[in-house]
Write a protein that holds these residues in place. Structure first.
Motif, PDB file in Angstrom:
ATOM      1  N   VAL A   1    -160.489 -20.479  -4.520  1.00  0.00           N
ATOM      2  CA  VAL A   1    -161.148 -20.961  -3.350  1.00  0.00           C
ATOM      3  C   VAL A   1    -161.811 -22.423  -3.701  1.00  0.00           C
ATOM      4  O   VAL A   1    -161.413 -23.280  -2.955  1.00  0.00           O
ATOM      5  CB  VAL A   1    -161.958 -20.101  -2.693  1.00  0.00           C
ATOM      6  CG1 VAL A   1    -162.525 -20.832  -1.472  1.00  0.00           C
ATOM      7  CG2 VAL A   1    -161.446 -18.827  -2.249  1.00  0.00           C
ATOM      8  N   LYS A   2    -162.458 -22.643  -4.471  1.00  0.00           N
ATOM      9  CA  LYS A   2    -163.158 -23.897  -4.968  1.00  0.00           C
ATOM     10  C   LYS A   2    -162.291 -24.676  -5.296  1.00  0.00           C
ATOM     11  O   LYS A   2    -162.251 -25.848  -5.001  1.00  0.00           O
ATOM     12  CB  LYS A   2    -164.151 -23.681  -6.035  1.00  0.00           C
ATOM     13  CG  LYS A   2    -165.601 -22.955  -5.507  1.00  0.00           C
ATOM     14  CD  LYS A   2    -166.187 -23.868  -4.463  1.00  0.00           C
ATOM     15  CE  LYS A   2    -167.563 -23.083  -4.125  1.00  0.00           C
ATOM     16  NZ  LYS A   2    -168.194 -23.844  -2.917  1.00  0.00           N
ATOM     17  N   THR A   3    -161.330 -24.117  -6.065  1.00  0.00           N
ATOM     18  CA  THR A   3    -160.245 -25.360  -6.894  1.00  0.00           C
ATOM     19  C   THR A   3    -159.208 -25.602  -5.630  1.00  0.00           C
ATOM     20  O   THR A   3    -158.950 -26.901  -5.487  1.00  0.00           O
ATOM     21  CB  THR A   3    -159.172 -24.478  -7.735  1.00  0.00           C
ATOM     22  OG1 THR A   3    -159.951 -24.097  -8.979  1.00  0.00           O
ATOM     23  CG2 THR A   3    -158.266 -25.314  -8.302  1.00  0.00           C
ATOM     24  N   SER A   4    -159.104 -24.810  -4.661  1.00  0.00           N
ATOM     25  CA  SER A   4    -158.115 -25.325  -3.519  1.00  0.00           C
ATOM     26  C   SER A   4    -158.982 -26.305  -2.579  1.00  0.00           C
ATOM     27  O   SER A   4    -158.350 -27.181  -2.325  1.00  0.00           O
ATOM     28  CB  SER A   4    -158.005 -23.932  -2.536  1.00  0.00           C
ATOM     29  OG  SER A   4    -157.140 -24.257  -1.461  1.00  0.00           O
ATOM     30  N   GLU A   5    -160.283 -25.996  -2.434  1.00  0.00           N
ATOM     31  CA  GLU A   5    -161.060 -27.047  -1.799  1.00  0.00           C
ATOM     32  C   GLU A   5    -161.277 -28.287  -2.233  1.00  0.00           C
ATOM     33  O   GLU A   5    -160.954 -29.307  -1.492  1.00  0.00           O
ATOM     34  CB  GLU A   5    -162.545 -26.400  -1.458  1.00  0.00           C
ATOM     35  CG  GLU A   5    -162.564 -25.077  -0.412  1.00  0.00           C
ATOM     36  CD  GLU A   5    -163.804 -24.562  -0.535  1.00  0.00           C
ATOM     37  OE1 GLU A   5    -164.785 -25.106  -1.057  1.00  0.00           O
ATOM     38  OE2 GLU A   5    -164.053 -23.591   0.340  1.00  0.00           O
ATOM     39  N   GLN A   6    -161.270 -28.120  -3.753  1.00  0.00           N
ATOM     40  CA  GLN A   6    -161.433 -29.400  -4.379  1.00  0.00           C
ATOM     41  C   GLN A   6    -160.018 -30.343  -4.194  1.00  0.00           C
ATOM     42  O   GLN A   6    -159.985 -31.545  -4.140  1.00  0.00           O
ATOM     43  CB  GLN A   6    -161.608 -29.205  -5.667  1.00  0.00           C
ATOM     44  CG  GLN A   6    -163.178 -28.942  -6.035  1.00  0.00           C
ATOM     45  CD  GLN A   6    -163.618 -28.537  -7.383  1.00  0.00           C
ATOM     46  OE1 GLN A   6    -162.621 -28.356  -8.222  1.00  0.00           O
ATOM     47  NE2 GLN A   6    -164.987 -28.647  -7.446  1.00  0.00           N
ATOM     48  N   GLU A   7    -158.977 -29.693  -4.377  1.00  0.00           N
ATOM     49  CA  GLU A   7    -157.678 -30.330  -4.301  1.00  0.00           C
ATOM     50  C   GLU A   7    -157.476 -30.832  -2.750  1.00  0.00           C
ATOM     51  O   GLU A   7    -157.148 -31.800  -2.655  1.00  0.00           O
ATOM     52  CB  GLU A   7    -156.389 -28.983  -4.552  1.00  0.00           C
ATOM     53  CG  GLU A   7    -156.355 -28.745  -6.135  1.00  0.00           C
ATOM     54  CD  GLU A   7    -155.401 -27.768  -6.244  1.00  0.00           C
ATOM     55  OE1 GLU A   7    -154.913 -27.312  -5.296  1.00  0.00           O
ATOM     56  OE2 GLU A   7    -155.282 -27.201  -7.496  1.00  0.00           O
TER      57      GLU A   7
ATOM     58  N   ALA B   1    -159.623 -31.630  -0.866  1.00  0.00           N
ATOM     59  CA  ALA B   1    -160.722 -32.851  -0.790  1.00  0.00           C
ATOM     60  C   ALA B   1    -160.207 -34.142  -1.384  1.00  0.00           C
ATOM     61  O   ALA B   1    -160.041 -35.213  -0.864  1.00  0.00           O
ATOM     62  CB  ALA B   1    -162.012 -32.541  -1.301  1.00  0.00           C
ATOM     63  N   SER B   2    -159.345 -33.778  -2.555  1.00  0.00           N
ATOM     64  CA  SER B   2    -158.994 -35.002  -3.415  1.00  0.00           C
ATOM     65  C   SER B   2    -157.519 -35.513  -2.517  1.00  0.00           C
ATOM     66  O   SER B   2    -157.631 -36.590  -2.523  1.00  0.00           O
ATOM     67  CB  SER B   2    -158.507 -34.555  -4.806  1.00  0.00           C
ATOM     68  OG  SER B   2    -157.823 -35.382  -5.535  1.00  0.00           O
ATOM     69  N   ASP B   3    -156.699 -34.610  -2.199  1.00  0.00           N
ATOM     70  CA  ASP B   3    -155.615 -34.998  -1.225  1.00  0.00           C
ATOM     71  C   ASP B   3    -156.062 -36.078  -0.080  1.00  0.00           C
ATOM     72  O   ASP B   3    -155.550 -36.952   0.301  1.00  0.00           O
ATOM     73  CB  ASP B   3    -154.700 -33.771  -0.836  1.00  0.00           C
ATOM     74  CG  ASP B   3    -154.052 -33.290  -1.803  1.00  0.00           C
ATOM     75  OD1 ASP B   3    -153.982 -33.737  -2.877  1.00  0.00           O
ATOM     76  OD2 ASP B   3    -153.707 -31.997  -1.590  1.00  0.00           O
ATOM     77  N   THR B   4    -157.290 -35.608   0.582  1.00  0.00           N
ATOM     78  CA  THR B   4    -157.824 -36.012   1.965  1.00  0.00           C
ATOM     79  C   THR B   4    -158.448 -37.657   1.340  1.00  0.00           C
ATOM     80  O   THR B   4    -158.056 -38.412   1.982  1.00  0.00           O
ATOM     81  CB  THR B   4    -158.874 -35.351   2.408  1.00  0.00           C
ATOM     82  OG1 THR B   4    -158.418 -34.105   3.031  1.00  0.00           O
ATOM     83  CG2 THR B   4    -159.443 -36.200   3.698  1.00  0.00           C
ATOM     84  N   ARG B   5    -158.941 -37.764   0.336  1.00  0.00           N
ATOM     85  CA  ARG B   5    -159.594 -39.024  -0.188  1.00  0.00           C
ATOM     86  C   ARG B   5    -158.317 -40.007  -0.568  1.00  0.00           C
ATOM     87  O   ARG B   5    -158.326 -41.071  -0.105  1.00  0.00           O
ATOM     88  CB  ARG B   5    -160.254 -38.928  -1.311  1.00  0.00           C
ATOM     89  CG  ARG B   5    -161.709 -38.710  -1.149  1.00  0.00           C
ATOM     90  CD  ARG B   5    -162.838 -38.706  -2.477  1.00  0.00           C
ATOM     91  NE  ARG B   5    -162.228 -37.688  -3.439  1.00  0.00           N
ATOM     92  CZ  ARG B   5    -162.591 -36.300  -3.351  1.00  0.00           C
ATOM     93  NH1 ARG B   5    -163.521 -35.951  -2.783  1.00  0.00           N
ATOM     94  NH2 ARG B   5    -162.382 -35.650  -4.381  1.00  0.00           N
ATOM     95  N   ALA B   6    -157.211 -39.349  -1.228  1.00  0.00           N
ATOM     96  CA  ALA B   6    -155.893 -40.185  -1.388  1.00  0.00           C
ATOM     97  C   ALA B   6    -155.329 -40.737  -0.254  1.00  0.00           C
ATOM     98  O   ALA B   6    -155.003 -41.694  -0.015  1.00  0.00           O
ATOM     99  CB  ALA B   6    -155.046 -39.404  -2.179  1.00  0.00           C
ATOM    100  N   ALA B   7    -155.186 -39.757   0.764  1.00  0.00           N
ATOM    101  CA  ALA B   7    -154.616 -40.066   2.089  1.00  0.00           C
ATOM    102  C   ALA B   7    -155.353 -41.184   2.826  1.00  0.00           C
ATOM    103  O   ALA B   7    -155.026 -42.332   3.417  1.00  0.00           O
ATOM    104  CB  ALA B   7    -154.458 -38.970   3.122  1.00  0.00           C
TER     105      ALA B   7
END
Length: 127
Positions: free
Chosen positions: A4-10, A12-18
């Motif tokens: 779950v934490k890994t999915s949340e981090q991914e 968040a990372s995708d959102t930052r990139a977008a």
């Protein structure tokens, strides 16, 4: 729980990139607008452009930016037919977001062509 934490981090990372891509896209679009603090230098650059292309460009009138940040600009362009058309084309196809509302041409008796142009120019003014 780790998944779950890994999915949340991914996410968040995708959102930052977008978001970073969106900021860059906005910057690219804004590069085609005339900053409100640079309207006078922009107008002077049109007069200089005319000189460089062998025409006389005179700013006849400029409106205040409307609610969309658009200014209406009236120009007088005179010179040889080729020079007048080169100036009109360079303005229309230049890097600044603009639309030619009207363009009238007439040939003087002395071989000098005169154009009256009304343009809509986008500025960075925020409504």
């Amino acid at each position: 729980e780790i998944a779950v934490k890994t999915s949340e981090q991914e996410r968040a990372s995708d959102t930052r990139a977008a978001l970073e891509a969106l900021v860059q896209d906005e910057s690219n679009v804004r590069a085609h607008f005339v900053p409100t603090e640079s309207i006078v230098p922009f107008l002077e650059s049109l007069e200089t452009l005319g000189s460089e292309l062998g025409a006389d460009v005179t700013v006849v009138s400029v409106s205040d930016p409307d609610d969309t940040g658009t200014i209406t600009l009236s120009l007088s362009i005179s010179g040889s037919f080729e020079a007048v058309m080169r100036v009109a084309g360079r303005i229309e196809y230049g890097p600044v977001a603009s639309a030619t509302k009207t363009l009238t041409l007439d040939a003087g008796d002395d071989g000098v062509w005169n154009a009256a142009a009304t343009l809509a120019i986008l500025t960075t003014r925020q409504p």
